[in-house]
Design an enzyme around this catalytic site. Sequence first.
Site, PDB file in Angstrom:
ATOM      1  N   HIS A  18      30.850  34.053   6.345  1.00  0.00           N
ATOM      2  CA  HIS A  18      32.034  34.208   6.848  1.00  0.00           C
ATOM      3  C   HIS A  18      33.196  34.587   5.787  1.00  0.00           C
ATOM      4  O   HIS A  18      33.780  35.657   5.817  1.00  0.00           O
ATOM      5  CB  HIS A  18      32.976  32.844   7.618  1.00  0.00           C
ATOM      6  CG  HIS A  18      31.978  32.635   8.761  1.00  0.00           C
ATOM      7  ND1 HIS A  18      31.689  31.041   8.811  1.00  0.00           N
ATOM      8  CD2 HIS A  18      31.924  33.008   9.978  1.00  0.00           C
ATOM      9  CE1 HIS A  18      31.044  31.066  10.116  1.00  0.00           C
ATOM     10  NE2 HIS A  18      31.078  32.075  10.886  1.00  0.00           N
ATOM     11  N   LYS A  42      29.968  25.985  23.030  1.00  0.00           N
ATOM     12  CA  LYS A  42      29.703  25.175  22.116  1.00  0.00           C
ATOM     13  C   LYS A  42      30.607  24.055  22.141  1.00  0.00           C
ATOM     14  O   LYS A  42      31.689  24.183  22.609  1.00  0.00           O
ATOM     15  CB  LYS A  42      30.009  26.238  20.492  1.00  0.00           C
ATOM     16  CG  LYS A  42      28.948  26.981  20.409  1.00  0.00           C
ATOM     17  CD  LYS A  42      29.025  27.854  19.073  1.00  0.00           C
ATOM     18  CE  LYS A  42      28.170  28.874  18.858  1.00  0.00           C
ATOM     19  NZ  LYS A  42      28.635  29.787  18.028  1.00  0.00           N
ATOM     20  N   ARG A  91      24.812  40.419  11.488  1.00  0.00           N
ATOM     21  CA  ARG A  91      23.941  39.823  10.651  1.00  0.00           C
ATOM     22  C   ARG A  91      22.617  40.539  10.779  1.00  0.00           C
ATOM     23  O   ARG A  91      21.941  41.063   9.829  1.00  0.00           O
ATOM     24  CB  ARG A  91      23.644  38.390  11.057  1.00  0.00           C
ATOM     25  CG  ARG A  91      25.140  37.415  10.682  1.00  0.00           C
ATOM     26  CD  ARG A  91      24.813  36.077  10.951  1.00  0.00           C
ATOM     27  NE  ARG A  91      24.397  36.005  12.361  1.00  0.00           N
ATOM     28  CZ  ARG A  91      24.190  35.018  13.213  1.00  0.00           C
ATOM     29  NH1 ARG A  91      24.053  33.998  12.312  1.00  0.00           N
ATOM     30  NH2 ARG A  91      24.202  34.883  14.343  1.00  0.00           N
ATOM     31  N   SER A 127      26.494  28.587  11.022  1.00  0.00           N
ATOM     32  CA  SER A 127      27.246  27.245  10.932  1.00  0.00           C
ATOM     33  C   SER A 127      26.377  26.265  11.576  1.00  0.00           C
ATOM     34  O   SER A 127      26.224  24.985  11.070  1.00  0.00           O
ATOM     35  CB  SER A 127      28.524  27.344  11.667  1.00  0.00           C
ATOM     36  OG  SER A 127      29.183  28.069  11.381  1.00  0.00           O
TER      37      SER A 127
HETATM   38  N1  COA Z   1      27.416  35.381   8.180  1.00  0.00           N
HETATM   39  C1  COA Z   1      26.859  34.347   8.590  1.00  0.00           C
HETATM   40  N2  COA Z   1      27.092  33.631   9.663  1.00  0.00           N
HETATM   41  C2  COA Z   1      27.633  34.093  10.576  1.00  0.00           C
HETATM   42  C3  COA Z   1      28.524  35.351  10.418  1.00  0.00           C
HETATM   43  C4  COA Z   1      28.296  35.981   9.101  1.00  0.00           C
HETATM   44  N3  COA Z   1      28.980  36.959   8.777  1.00  0.00           N
HETATM   45  N4  COA Z   1      29.316  35.491  11.396  1.00  0.00           N
HETATM   46  C5  COA Z   1      28.789  34.708  12.284  1.00  0.00           C
HETATM   47  N5  COA Z   1      28.089  33.987  11.888  1.00  0.00           N
HETATM   48  C6  COA Z   1      27.375  32.749  12.483  1.00  0.00           C
HETATM   49  C7  COA Z   1      28.549  31.686  13.098  1.00  0.00           C
HETATM   50  O1  COA Z   1      28.524  30.593  12.130  1.00  0.00           O
HETATM   51  C8  COA Z   1      27.948  31.340  14.383  1.00  0.00           C
HETATM   52  O2  COA Z   1      27.022  30.307  13.864  1.00  0.00           O
HETATM   53  P1  COA Z   1      26.462  29.299  15.253  1.00  0.00           P
HETATM   54  O3  COA Z   1      26.291  29.781  16.421  1.00  0.00           O
HETATM   55  O4  COA Z   1      25.552  28.370  14.494  1.00  0.00           O
HETATM   56  O5  COA Z   1      28.041  28.415  15.434  1.00  0.00           O
HETATM   57  C9  COA Z   1      27.189  32.359  14.869  1.00  0.00           C
HETATM   58  O6  COA Z   1      26.975  33.198  13.634  1.00  0.00           O
HETATM   59  C10 COA Z   1      27.784  33.234  16.020  1.00  0.00           C
HETATM   60  O7  COA Z   1      29.084  33.688  15.565  1.00  0.00           O
HETATM   61  P2  COA Z   1      30.076  34.193  16.444  1.00  0.00           P
HETATM   62  O8  COA Z   1      29.225  35.225  17.665  1.00  0.00           O
HETATM   63  O9  COA Z   1      31.248  34.809  15.672  1.00  0.00           O
HETATM   64  O10 COA Z   1      30.512  32.883  17.455  1.00  0.00           O
HETATM   65  P3  COA Z   1      31.484  31.736  17.251  1.00  0.00           P
HETATM   66  O11 COA Z   1      31.094  30.621  18.008  1.00  0.00           O
HETATM   67  O12 COA Z   1      31.835  31.607  15.729  1.00  0.00           O
HETATM   68  O13 COA Z   1      32.744  32.572  17.828  1.00  0.00           O
HETATM   69  C11 COA Z   1      34.531  33.460  19.500  1.00  0.00           C
HETATM   70  C12 COA Z   1      32.906  32.971  19.121  1.00  0.00           C
HETATM   71  C13 COA Z   1      35.213  32.260  19.509  1.00  0.00           C
HETATM   72  C14 COA Z   1      34.708  34.612  18.580  1.00  0.00           C
HETATM   73  C15 COA Z   1      34.221  33.791  20.860  1.00  0.00           C
HETATM   74  O14 COA Z   1      33.473  32.922  21.653  1.00  0.00           O
HETATM   75  C16 COA Z   1      35.525  34.420  21.671  1.00  0.00           C
HETATM   76  O15 COA Z   1      36.149  35.317  21.150  1.00  0.00           O
HETATM   77  N6  COA Z   1      35.945  33.291  22.424  1.00  0.00           N
HETATM   78  C17 COA Z   1      37.163  33.588  23.253  1.00  0.00           C
HETATM   79  C18 COA Z   1      37.115  34.153  24.618  1.00  0.00           C
HETATM   80  C19 COA Z   1      36.490  35.396  24.540  1.00  0.00           C
HETATM   81  O16 COA Z   1      37.243  36.541  24.424  1.00  0.00           O
HETATM   82  N7  COA Z   1      35.178  35.918  24.833  1.00  0.00           N
HETATM   83  C20 COA Z   1      34.735  37.113  24.918  1.00  0.00           C
HETATM   84  C21 COA Z   1      34.906  37.711  26.302  1.00  0.00           C
HETATM   85  S1  COA Z   1      34.482  39.310  26.319  1.00  0.00           S
END
Ligand code: COA
Length: 161
Positions: A18, A42, A91, A127
Amino acid sequence: MSRIAVYAGSFDPPTHGHEDVIKRASDLFPRVHVAIGHNASKQPMFTLDERLNMLKDLTLPLPNVSVVWFEGLLAHYCRSLDGAVIVRGLRATMDFEYEMQIAHANAVMGVESIFLPTKAAQSFISSSLVKELARNGGEIAPYCDLKVVTTVMAKIKGIRI
Ligand code: COA
């Protein structure tokens, strides 16, 4: 046009992966909002305040970065900022299909997405991996900032810091 980049995630907890995306977005855009959102699939380990504090500490050296949280859809939050774009870290190929689906839905709602390829060293961090290691006595220092390591270990041991 002055663009705000919104980098959203659960950040539960934030990792070096991140941090890398935040730093690169802050080099590319005049303003970056690191936005803590809710992933409906989650159950976070850290409270919103804990995640806000970890991210604020990490982004202290970056004056054009703010840490915020939002409720509801990311696209609606971006639209409230007038011209914001979504930044996502890609990733590995496993991210691609999911990211395309979300990017398409957000584009239909009028918000563009920009992808930054995650550095090879961080391509397999998540994460969940950090939490799993920490819960089972593994070393998490290679994956997170020292302050995040302290917060994670305190959480695991049930200590308030
Ligand atoms: N390097 C290493 N790890 C990374 C990374 C990076 N550059 N980017 C993401 N990751 C990891 C994260 O830690 C996360 O790990 P986890 O699954 O073990 O928690 C995983 O990759 C997935 O990341 P991400 O896809 O960003 O999911 P998230 O849970 O961190 O965030 C939101 C998701 C909050 C952005 C998303 O659910 C959201 O936008 N929610 C609001 C509702 C919405 O608009 N939904 C979409 C409808 S179209």
